[in-house]
Motif scaffolding. Structure first.
Motif, mmCIF file in Angstrom:
data_model
loop_
_atom_site.group_PDB
_atom_site.id
_atom_site.type_symbol
_atom_site.label_atom_id
_atom_site.label_comp_id
_atom_site.label_asym_id
_atom_site.label_seq_id
_atom_site.Cartn_x
_atom_site.Cartn_y
_atom_site.Cartn_z
ATOM 1 N N ASP A 130 12.709 -25.284 -19.084
ATOM 2 C CA ASP A 130 13.092 -25.190 -18.181
ATOM 3 C C ASP A 130 11.100 -25.531 -17.472
ATOM 4 O O ASP A 130 10.579 -24.983 -18.284
ATOM 5 C CB ASP A 130 13.154 -24.007 -17.430
ATOM 6 N N ILE A 131 11.064 -26.004 -16.068
ATOM 7 C CA ILE A 131 10.081 -25.695 -15.494
ATOM 8 C C ILE A 131 10.429 -25.115 -14.382
ATOM 9 O O ILE A 131 10.910 -25.574 -13.232
ATOM 10 C CB ILE A 131 9.321 -27.327 -15.438
ATOM 11 N N ASP A 132 9.480 -24.232 -14.424
ATOM 12 C CA ASP A 132 9.086 -22.809 -13.082
ATOM 13 C C ASP A 132 10.767 -22.246 -12.733
ATOM 14 O O ASP A 132 11.144 -22.483 -11.627
ATOM 15 C CB ASP A 132 8.810 -23.941 -11.964
ATOM 16 N N GLY A 133 10.969 -22.475 -14.581
ATOM 17 C CA GLY A 133 12.162 -21.661 -13.997
ATOM 18 C C GLY A 133 13.505 -22.577 -13.288
ATOM 19 O O GLY A 133 14.956 -21.700 -14.414
ATOM 20 N N VAL A 134 13.604 -23.721 -13.242
ATOM 21 C CA VAL A 134 14.447 -25.104 -13.438
ATOM 22 C C VAL A 134 14.602 -25.495 -14.741
ATOM 23 O O VAL A 134 14.076 -25.736 -15.499
ATOM 24 C CB VAL A 134 14.531 -25.360 -12.352
ATOM 25 N N PRO A 135 15.683 -26.026 -15.160
ATOM 26 C CA PRO A 135 16.245 -26.229 -16.369
ATOM 27 C C PRO A 135 16.000 -27.897 -15.835
ATOM 28 O O PRO A 135 16.393 -28.156 -15.062
ATOM 29 C CB PRO A 135 17.952 -26.538 -16.783
#
Length: 409
Positions: A130-135
């Motif tokens: 994840d990056i900033d809570g997004v896969p």
């Protein structure tokens, strides 16, 4: 919710602890802690020898290899669709992620590898980055390197992945999405790990492999069953050490091996050949091997006819067997995979998303779809919008696109 200690005190007739501030009740399984106590919070390795199953099955047995390849390639070839409620989305970051999950694999490679692990070991693991809570990336992990750490509620609190003595720990937070997706087949005797189809066919797998090894050894030994040279001297004596060594060398050099098959054996005075063991006819060798192959195919849900195994008359023709393969084996596997991916990845994008698949793109089911379209075209009691819904398309007045697959009759 009362603690286990309070429950034990009440059963024993003793007083409960003084009342304390009441916390918000949480829903949880009452047997979860019992499952956790079984593992005592320690990593639990899969009880199966994954490497052995992979070597003896996938890497050595052609029936297992082809069955696994057929199921994985067929399931990975199904085009995936994305819906928000009942509206199909053709452009979305989740579709981009599935199409290119990481810099080293395309989506079909990832799904094919994950399902291959699932069929060979009963378990499959996918790592999410994840990056900033997004896969942003997805990676498949080998099942034999993964171990599960159960938490106090019986569910995993962490996964540990080990390679060459080095480990990476993936903590599982009940509130945040798990960094690991664990797919597993149903196992009636294990709470944490799945059951591999190859295990159910392990006896048949051994029979098939040993039959092939026996045939190979038979060819290597002049294509004859084992036997013995019996020395019957008139004076009752035995061969000398020199005679014994010379006879053994002549047999190995001149009569052993596939290139010497059928070569006549010249025996000197006092020597007689006595055959030992059963012949292939006595053992019904070929039929036993075919029956083992059929059982292996049955465990993987692949009709034996599709694997070229003779003697199977379950289906009247190849097309019927192929349709059964897709309906009974491939599509249920695609359904459970898309449901798992939806629940794991969908919430991160903040929308009511669900993954489906395009039935129209499956060539093996084209005849079924054609027959459905023909019947609907002749149905005068249905209007055009009802016919469109029946084949998986939205009404003309609604947004363009298809409706979710499981809504199609």
């Amino acid at each position: 919710m009362a603690s286990i200690l309070d429950t034990l005190r009440r059963v024993a007739g003793g007083p409960a602890r003084p009342a304390v501030a009441v916390q918000a009740e949480q829903k949880s399984s009452r047997v979860g802690p019992l499952i956790a106590l079984q593992g005592q919070g320690r990593p639990l390795w899969s009880p199966r020898d994954y490497a052995g199953l992979a070597r003896e099955g996938y890497a050595r047995n052609p029936i297992v290899f082809r069955a696994v390849r057929m199921v994985c390639e067929a399931a990975a070839s199904v085009p995936l669709l994305l819906y928000e409620d009942d509206r199909e989305l053709t452009v979305h970051p989740l579709l981009d992620l599935i199409a290119r999950p990481n810099p080293h694999e395309c989506g079909r490679d990832l799904i094919e590898g994950v399902l291959g692990h699932l069929l060979v070991s009963g378990n499959a693991y996918v790592e999410r980055v994840d990056i900033d809570g997004v896969p942003r990336e997805l990676y498949r992990l080998r099942p034999d390197r993964m171990k599960l750490v159960p938490g106090p509620d019986g569910w995993p609190e962490a996964y540990e992945y080990s390679v060459n003595g080095r480990s990476v720990r993936f903590a599982v937070d009940g509130e945040a999405p798990s960094p690991i997706l664990h797919l597993k087949q149903f196992h009636p005797l294990d709470d944490q790990y799945g059951f591999a189809p190859i295990e159910a066919a392990q006896v048949s797998l051994d029979v098939h492999n040993q039959a092939s090894a026996w045939a190979k050894a038979l060819l290597d030994n002049s294509a004859r069953p084992s036997g013995a040279l019996v020395y019957q001297a008139k004076d009752g004596g035995n061969l000398s050490d020199e005679q014994f060594s010379r006879l053994k060398k002549e047999l190995e050099d001149g009569f052993q091996g596939a290139s010497n098959a059928g070569r006549p054996l010249l025996l000197e005075g006092g020597l007689d050949w006595k055959a030992m063991g059963y012949s292939p006819k006595d053992m019904d060798f070929i039929e036993a091997k075919r029956e083992a192959a059929r059982e292996i195919a049955l465990a993987f849900g692949v009709p034996p006819m599709l694997l070229g195994i003779p003697g199977d008359n379950t289906y009247s023709n190849y097309a019927e067997a192929n349709r059964a393969f897709w309906r009974l084996t491939v599509l249920p596997l695609v359904a459970r995979t898309t449901e798992a991916l939806t629940g794991w990845l969908g919430p991160a994008f903040g929308a009511r998303l669900r993954l489906g698949w395009d039935v129209d793109a499956i060539e093996a089911l084209a005849d079924e779809r054609s027959a459905l379209w023909k019947r609907l075209g002749e149905a005068t009691f249905l209007d055009e919008d009802e016919k469109r819904l029946a084949v998986g398309y939205s009404p003309r007045g609604a947004s363009a696109g298809r409706i979710p697959t499981d809504a199609v009759p």
